[in-house]
Scaffold this motif. Structure first.
Motif, PDB file in Angstrom:
ATOM      1  N   UNK A   2       0.837  -1.197   0.000  1.00  0.00           N
ATOM      2  CA  UNK A   2       0.000   0.000   0.000  1.00  0.00           C
ATOM      3  C   UNK A   2       0.874   1.249   0.000  1.00  0.00           C
ATOM      4  N   UNK A   3       0.785   2.016  -1.083  1.00  0.00           N
ATOM      5  CA  UNK A   3       1.552   3.257  -1.202  1.00  0.00           C
ATOM      6  C   UNK A   3       0.581   4.396  -1.467  1.00  0.00           C
ATOM      7  N   UNK A  37       3.555  -0.544   4.106  1.00  0.00           N
ATOM      8  CA  UNK A  37       2.902   0.680   3.681  1.00  0.00           C
ATOM      9  C   UNK A  37       3.910   1.817   3.718  1.00  0.00           C
ATOM     10  N   UNK A  38       3.745   2.764   2.805  1.00  0.00           N
ATOM     11  CA  UNK A  38       4.545   3.985   2.854  1.00  0.00           C
ATOM     12  C   UNK A  38       3.783   5.078   2.141  1.00  0.00           C
ATOM     13  N   UNK A  71      11.245   3.039  14.491  1.00  0.00           N
ATOM     14  CA  UNK A  71      11.635   1.687  14.880  1.00  0.00           C
ATOM     15  C   UNK A  71      12.219   0.884  13.733  1.00  0.00           C
ATOM     16  N   UNK A  72      12.221   1.421  12.518  1.00  0.00           N
ATOM     17  CA  UNK A  72      12.675   0.640  11.379  1.00  0.00           C
ATOM     18  C   UNK A  72      14.168   0.811  11.131  1.00  0.00           C
ATOM     19  N   UNK A  73      14.957   0.318  12.057  1.00  0.00           N
ATOM     20  CA  UNK A  73      16.395   0.250  11.875  1.00  0.00           C
ATOM     21  C   UNK A  73      16.725  -1.108  11.276  1.00  0.00           C
ATOM     22  N   UNK A  90       4.867  -0.177   8.596  1.00  0.00           N
ATOM     23  CA  UNK A  90       4.822   1.134   7.963  1.00  0.00           C
ATOM     24  C   UNK A  90       6.253   1.573   7.777  1.00  0.00           C
ATOM     25  N   UNK A  91       6.711   1.646   6.523  1.00  0.00           N
ATOM     26  CA  UNK A  91       8.108   1.985   6.270  1.00  0.00           C
ATOM     27  C   UNK A  91       8.419   3.436   6.597  1.00  0.00           C
ATOM     28  N   UNK A  92       7.527   4.340   6.198  1.00  0.00           N
ATOM     29  CA  UNK A  92       7.794   5.748   6.440  1.00  0.00           C
ATOM     30  C   UNK A  92       7.308   6.603   5.286  1.00  0.00           C
TER      31      UNK A  92
END
Length: 204
Positions: A2-3, A37-38, A71-73, A90-92
């Motif tokens: 989902x973008x 998602x991003x 949190x996406x390290x 959720x990537x960002x």
């Protein structure tokens, strides 16, 4: 995958379908969980200039900024493909500035659409934890960016999908040195390093 695309740039000619397609292709090619998602936002120069100074302490507008979720390290959900996969996330957010990118495109000799596709792929890689703070990181990230972008054009041809034509100019698939040279022509661009929010995501 989902973008969401949000166009607040004032440029009604932006091809939303193309930007979502290139982002989806890049993330799939990087073996990112299909449930991620991003968002991709297109904004005016004054908006990205404000983000630029707030999050990176750099004055003036730029072409693209990436805001990974805190949190996406590497090693967390949906991050780099060489990290463990913990499922959807959720990537960002990727923020593009078409007006600034147009200056970059003009200086490089290709279309705005291609420039925005390039910047979108670059932004996707930043969301996955890639950066270009060292020569080794630059070589890896820009090489991967160019490979993904070139392969996307080939994939479009195979699918019979037509957006902008694949450019053939010498600056269409630039390495880090070539983008640094472009930055001297259009100060403030040059696809900057990752923009990590200090404490929280930018306000709407």
């Amino acid at each position: 995958m989902a973008i969401e695309f949000i166009n607040e740039s004032g440029n009604a000619s932006l091809n939303e379908e193309m930007l979502i397609d290139v982002a989806s292709y890049a993330l799939r090619a990087m073996d990112v969980n299909p449930d991620v998602e991003c968002s991709i936002s297109a904004v005016e120069e004054d908006v990205i200039a404000d983000l630029h100074v707030r999050w990176m302490d750099l004055e003036g507008p730029t072409d693209v900024m990436s805001f990974p979720m805190d949190e996406l390290t590497p090693g967390a959900m949906g991050s780099r493909p060489d990290a463990p996969d913990f499922g959807p996330a959720m990537l960002g957010d990727i923020v593009l500035c078409p007006d600034f990118a147009q200056k970059q495109a003009d200086a490089a000799g290709h279309s705005l659409s291609h420039e925005l596709a390039l910047l979108t792929v670059h932004g996707c890689l930043h969301l996955l934890g890639y950066d270009h703070g060292t020569p080794a990181e630059e070589k890896e990230m820009f090489g991967l960016q160019n490979e993904l972008l070139a392969n996307w054009y080939d994939d479009l041809k195979q699918r019979g999908v037509k957006f902008q034509p694949k450019p053939t100019g010498p600056k269409a698939f630039p390495d880090a040195a070539e983008r640094a040279a472009l930055d001297k022509i259009v100060p403030g661009g040059g696809v900057p390093a990752i923009a990590e929010p200090r404490k929280a995501q930018p306000e709407d």
